[in-house]
Write a protein that holds these residues in place. Structure first.
Motif, PDB file in Angstrom:
ATOM      1  N   ALA A  12      54.624  52.404  38.462  1.00 28.35           N
ATOM      2  CA  ALA A  12      53.958  51.484  37.552  1.00 28.35           C
ATOM      3  C   ALA A  12      54.432  50.047  37.734  1.00 28.35           C
ATOM      4  O   ALA A  12      53.779  49.122  37.291  1.00 28.35           O
ATOM      5  CB  ALA A  12      54.183  51.909  36.112  1.00 28.35           C
ATOM      6  N   ARG A  13      55.567  49.861  38.406  1.00 31.30           N
ATOM      7  CA  ARG A  13      56.095  48.522  38.607  1.00 31.30           C
ATOM      8  C   ARG A  13      55.520  47.912  39.862  1.00 31.30           C
ATOM      9  O   ARG A  13      55.562  48.529  40.925  1.00 31.30           O
ATOM     10  CB  ARG A  13      57.617  48.577  38.716  1.00 31.30           C
ATOM     11  N   PRO A  14      54.992  46.708  39.775  1.00 32.32           N
ATOM     12  CA  PRO A  14      54.426  46.082  40.975  1.00 32.32           C
ATOM     13  C   PRO A  14      55.518  45.675  41.955  1.00 32.32           C
ATOM     14  O   PRO A  14      56.557  45.162  41.584  1.00 32.32           O
ATOM     15  CB  PRO A  14      53.685  44.867  40.426  1.00 32.32           C
ATOM     16  N   ARG A  15      55.270  45.894  43.234  1.00 31.52           N
ATOM     17  CA  ARG A  15      56.240  45.578  44.275  1.00 31.52           C
ATOM     18  C   ARG A  15      55.900  44.239  44.908  1.00 31.52           C
ATOM     19  O   ARG A  15      54.745  43.793  44.857  1.00 31.52           O
ATOM     20  CB  ARG A  15      56.239  46.671  45.334  1.00 31.52           C
ATOM     21  N   PRO A  16      56.853  43.572  45.519  1.00 29.66           N
ATOM     22  CA  PRO A  16      56.561  42.317  46.224  1.00 29.66           C
ATOM     23  C   PRO A  16      55.723  42.597  47.477  1.00 29.66           C
ATOM     24  O   PRO A  16      55.982  43.551  48.197  1.00 29.66           O
ATOM     25  CB  PRO A  16      57.928  41.771  46.605  1.00 29.66           C
ATOM     26  N   ILE A  17      54.718  41.765  47.712  1.00 33.65           N
ATOM     27  CA  ILE A  17      53.804  41.938  48.846  1.00 33.65           C
ATOM     28  C   ILE A  17      53.868  40.699  49.720  1.00 33.65           C
ATOM     29  O   ILE A  17      53.877  39.576  49.222  1.00 33.65           O
ATOM     30  CB  ILE A  17      52.375  42.195  48.346  1.00 33.65           C
ATOM     31  N   GLY A  18      53.891  40.908  51.028  1.00 35.57           N
ATOM     32  CA  GLY A  18      53.971  39.817  51.995  1.00 35.57           C
ATOM     33  C   GLY A  18      52.610  39.226  52.337  1.00 35.57           C
ATOM     34  O   GLY A  18      51.568  39.708  51.895  1.00 35.57           O
ATOM     35  N   GLY A  19      52.629  38.180  53.148  1.00 37.58           N
ATOM     36  CA  GLY A  19      51.426  37.433  53.475  1.00 37.58           C
ATOM     37  C   GLY A  19      50.376  38.218  54.236  1.00 37.58           C
ATOM     38  O   GLY A  19      49.189  38.158  53.907  1.00 37.58           O
ATOM     39  N   GLU A  20      50.778  38.964  55.271  1.00 39.13           N
ATOM     40  CA  GLU A  20      49.806  39.734  56.050  1.00 39.13           C
ATOM     41  C   GLU A  20      49.122  40.794  55.204  1.00 39.13           C
ATOM     42  O   GLU A  20      47.912  41.006  55.314  1.00 39.13           O
ATOM     43  CB  GLU A  20      50.497  40.410  57.233  1.00 39.13           C
ATOM     44  N   GLU A  21      49.900  41.449  54.368  1.00 39.49           N
ATOM     45  CA  GLU A  21      49.326  42.494  53.523  1.00 39.49           C
ATOM     46  C   GLU A  21      48.380  41.906  52.476  1.00 39.49           C
ATOM     47  O   GLU A  21      47.347  42.495  52.166  1.00 39.49           O
ATOM     48  CB  GLU A  21      50.435  43.302  52.862  1.00 39.49           C
ATOM     49  N   VAL A  22      48.710  40.732  51.944  1.00 42.27           N
ATOM     50  CA  VAL A  22      47.827  40.072  50.970  1.00 42.27           C
ATOM     51  C   VAL A  22      46.486  39.760  51.617  1.00 42.27           C
ATOM     52  O   VAL A  22      45.425  40.030  51.053  1.00 42.27           O
ATOM     53  CB  VAL A  22      48.480  38.781  50.421  1.00 42.27           C
ATOM     54  N   VAL A  23      46.509  39.210  52.824  1.00 40.86           N
ATOM     55  CA  VAL A  23      45.264  38.870  53.520  1.00 40.86           C
ATOM     56  C   VAL A  23      44.451  40.134  53.783  1.00 40.86           C
ATOM     57  O   VAL A  23      43.230  40.145  53.608  1.00 40.86           O
ATOM     58  CB  VAL A  23      45.573  38.115  54.828  1.00 40.86           C
ATOM     59  N   ARG A  24      45.094  41.207  54.182  1.00 47.27           N
ATOM     60  CA  ARG A  24      44.398  42.463  54.451  1.00 47.27           C
ATOM     61  C   ARG A  24      43.763  43.030  53.178  1.00 47.27           C
ATOM     62  O   ARG A  24      42.603  43.465  53.190  1.00 47.27           O
ATOM     63  CB  ARG A  24      45.369  43.465  55.061  1.00 47.27           C
ATOM     64  N   ILE A  25      44.492  42.990  52.075  1.00 45.31           N
ATOM     65  CA  ILE A  25      43.958  43.509  50.812  1.00 45.31           C
ATOM     66  C   ILE A  25      42.787  42.662  50.340  1.00 45.31           C
ATOM     67  O   ILE A  25      41.763  43.183  49.889  1.00 45.31           O
ATOM     68  CB  ILE A  25      45.069  43.564  49.747  1.00 45.31           C
ATOM     69  N   LEU A  26      42.910  41.353  50.427  1.00 47.21           N
ATOM     70  CA  LEU A  26      41.820  40.472  49.991  1.00 47.21           C
ATOM     71  C   LEU A  26      40.585  40.633  50.866  1.00 47.21           C
ATOM     72  O   LEU A  26      39.459  40.569  50.377  1.00 47.21           O
ATOM     73  CB  LEU A  26      42.283  39.017  49.991  1.00 47.21           C
ATOM     74  N   SER A  27      40.764  40.841  52.158  1.00 45.96           N
ATOM     75  CA  SER A  27      39.605  41.004  53.037  1.00 45.96           C
ATOM     76  C   SER A  27      38.872  42.309  52.780  1.00 45.96           C
ATOM     77  O   SER A  27      37.713  42.451  53.142  1.00 45.96           O
ATOM     78  CB  SER A  27      40.030  40.923  54.500  1.00 45.96           C
ATOM     79  N   ARG A  28      39.528  43.255  52.124  1.00 48.95           N
ATOM     80  CA  ARG A  28      38.891  44.528  51.783  1.00 48.95           C
ATOM     81  C   ARG A  28      38.356  44.548  50.360  1.00 48.95           C
ATOM     82  O   ARG A  28      38.064  45.611  49.819  1.00 48.95           O
ATOM     83  CB  ARG A  28      39.886  45.659  51.968  1.00 48.95           C
ATOM     84  N   GLY A  29      38.254  43.396  49.718  1.00 51.48           N
ATOM     85  CA  GLY A  29      37.647  43.322  48.395  1.00 51.48           C
ATOM     86  C   GLY A  29      38.610  43.143  47.248  1.00 51.48           C
ATOM     87  O   GLY A  29      38.199  43.167  46.090  1.00 51.48           O
ATOM     88  N   GLY A  30      39.880  42.955  47.519  1.00 51.12           N
ATOM     89  CA  GLY A  30      40.852  42.773  46.450  1.00 51.12           C
ATOM     90  C   GLY A  30      40.899  41.329  45.973  1.00 51.12           C
ATOM     91  O   GLY A  30      40.128  40.480  46.418  1.00 51.12           O
ATOM     92  N   MET A  31      41.821  41.052  45.079  1.00 51.98           N
ATOM     93  CA  MET A  31      41.995  39.687  44.580  1.00 51.98           C
ATOM     94  C   MET A  31      43.424  39.503  44.105  1.00 51.98           C
ATOM     95  O   MET A  31      44.145  40.463  43.852  1.00 51.98           O
ATOM     96  CB  MET A  31      41.021  39.370  43.461  1.00 51.98           C
ATOM     97  N   VAL A  32      43.812  38.250  43.983  1.00 47.20           N
ATOM     98  CA  VAL A  32      45.107  37.871  43.422  1.00 47.20           C
ATOM     99  C   VAL A  32      44.807  37.050  42.184  1.00 47.20           C
ATOM    100  O   VAL A  32      44.034  36.094  42.241  1.00 47.20           O
ATOM    101  CB  VAL A  32      45.944  37.038  44.421  1.00 47.20           C
ATOM    102  N   GLN A  33      45.392  37.432  41.056  1.00 44.16           N
ATOM    103  CA  GLN A  33      45.145  36.712  39.812  1.00 44.16           C
ATOM    104  C   GLN A  33      46.446  36.487  39.076  1.00 44.16           C
ATOM    105  O   GLN A  33      47.341  37.329  39.101  1.00 44.16           O
ATOM    106  CB  GLN A  33      44.185  37.474  38.917  1.00 44.16           C
ATOM    107  N   GLU A  34      46.523  35.353  38.400  1.00 38.41           N
ATOM    108  CA  GLU A  34      47.699  34.991  37.616  1.00 38.41           C
ATOM    109  C   GLU A  34      47.565  35.595  36.221  1.00 38.41           C
ATOM    110  O   GLU A  34      46.575  35.375  35.527  1.00 38.41           O
ATOM    111  CB  GLU A  34      47.814  33.464  37.537  1.00 38.41           C
TER     112      GLU A  34
END
Length: 85
Positions: A12-34
């Protein structure tokens, strides 16, 4: 006796994610929100579920400068996949 309480809720705890993984997740339809001062990474466009990690603001600024991600035009701080991907 060793207590294993922390292991029960580690998923349930969010883990730290690196730059390459963020780009990969976003390109597959994800998002980053504050949310509450922290940038969280979500698998989909719904921020009520599927929170998989957190990312640093400096990392997102660097990825935005490279063109890998872009800010959404809404009032909230939200990042989507960039135009070059």
């Amino acid at each position: 006796m060793i207590r294993r309480i922390r292991q029960k809720y580690t998923a349930a705890r969010p883990r730290p994610i690196g730059g390459e993984e963020v780009v990969r997740i976003l390109s597959r339809g994800g998002m980053v929100q504050e949310l509450r001062g922290t940038l969280y990474v979500f698998r989909g466009r719904d921020c009520r579920r599927m929170r998989i990690g957190r990312v640093q603001l400096a990392m997102m600024a660097q990825l935005e400068a490279e063109g890998a991600v872009r800010r959404d035009d809404t009032d909230a701080i939200r990042y989507l996949a960039g135009m070059s991907r």
